[in-house]
Enzyme design. Structure first.
Site, PDB file in Angstrom:
ATOM      1  N   CYS A   1       0.848  -1.172   0.000  1.00 16.76           N
ATOM      2  CA  CYS A   1       0.000   0.000   0.000  1.00 16.76           C
ATOM      3  C   CYS A   1       0.891   1.232   0.000  1.00 16.76           C
ATOM      4  CB  CYS A   1      -0.873  -0.048   1.252  1.00 16.76           C
ATOM      5  SG  CYS A   1      -2.053   1.278   1.352  1.00 16.76           S
TER       6      CYS A   1
ATOM      7  N   GLU B   1      -2.667   0.121  -6.455  1.00 16.84           N
ATOM      8  CA  GLU B   1      -1.837  -1.069  -6.473  1.00 16.84           C
ATOM      9  C   GLU B   1      -1.401  -1.278  -7.919  1.00 16.84           C
ATOM     10  OE1 GLU B   1      -0.090  -2.637  -4.075  1.00 16.84           O
ATOM     11  OE2 GLU B   1      -1.885  -3.280  -3.004  1.00 16.84           O
TER      12      GLU B   1
END
Length: 259
Positions: free
Chosen positions: A2, A120
């Site tokens: 993340c 992502e």
DNA sequence: CCAGACGTTGTT
DNA sequence: GTCTGG
DNA sequence: CCAGACGTTGTT
DNA sequence: GTCTGG
């Protein structure tokens, strides 16, 4: 993992979602943080490590949780430089109890990060491809709750009181790191790690309760259950931190002639 | 004991 | 500061 | 996380 | 390749 965030939900809406009990107190908190950090409560579509993020801390039971701005990327108390923060934007949940830097924070440094999504990058080619080909083939995803509702991420914070990188620190530097875990069913196809998501009001309250010891709340750490998150294929605009607008989270359609 | 790391991810 | 490696 | 820089001296 | 900047 993340490494890039969004927060376009109005901050008041976010606070009401997870702390309805303090509904009439939040506008003043928001007013206060806007004075010290202008712009921090405006919609942001590309929040990167080193930038200020909004977090919630609670110092005592039954007191109003505090809204704070912190630097993303942990700068531990012993650090003499900001360099270490580049590798401390995430903290692996599997080793939190072993790592000397994190262990004391499990009881004394829990906080929640305000976000409504993260980016992502899916690796589309296997290891047989060259590094160049792999970089070029990356597919960007925006991962968010269905309906783009607010997201509460489990984090740790700390404070550094040194003169970092030769610049005299006027104020102690508050910084934070996002706890990561194995990916759950929703996001596994994109990436094998994900941030720890606190599911609801109850989970958030338990995570923040300062009198609760780690052993009694560590069950909150784990992959999000199926149906929590939704990956949306987006363009590569988010790759560059110079790009900031709402178009970064616009769904990108598959172009049939590529298949 | 002192010196040096202290962190994660992805890639090789 | 605290832990690991030598 | 990805993108982009990665260096020095002397002069303006 | 590795580090810094955002």
């Amino acid at each position: 993992m993340c490494g890039r965030l969004t927060l376009h939900t109005p901050v008041l809406d976010w606070l009401l979602e997870f702390f309805p009990a303090y509904a009439n107190l939040w506008p003043a908190s928001i007013g206060a943080i806007i004075k010290t950090h202008p712009g921090i409560c405006q919609a942001r579509y590309n929040i990167a490590p080193t930038q200020p993020v909004l977090v919630i801390r609670q110092f005592a039971a039954d007191t109003q949780p505090q809204l704070e701005a912190m630097r993303w990327g942990l700068v531990p108390p012993w650090a003499d430089s900001l360099k270490i923060a580049y590798s401390m934007i995430n903290a692996r949940c599997e080793t939190l109890e072993e790592k000397p830097t994190y262990r004391p924070l499990l009881d004394q440094g829990r906080c929640v990060l305000l976000a409504d999504g993260y980016y992502e990058w899916k690796q589309m080619l296997g290891p047989e491809a060259s590094a160049k080909e792999q970089a070029a083939s990356k597919q960007t995803y925006w991962i968010h709750r269905p309906e783009s509702k607010p997201l509460a991420l489990a984090c740790l914070w700390t404070s550094n009181h040194k003169d970092l990188d030769g610049n005299r620190a006027q104020e102690p530097l508050l910084s934070t790191t996002i706890i990561t875990t194995d990916a759950g069913a929703d996001t596994r196809s994109v990436h094998d790690r994900m941030p720890v998501v606190l599911q609801d009001e109850t989970a958030v309250a338990r995570w923040l309760s300062s009198q609760a010891h780690w052993q009694s709340i560590k069950d909150l750490v784990g992959p999000a259950g199926a149906g929590t998150l939704q990956p949306t294929r987006v363009s590569s605009k988010a790759n560059s931190v110079r790009n900031q607008g709402p178009e970064l989270i616009a769904p990108e359609l598959y172009t049939p002639d590529l298949f």
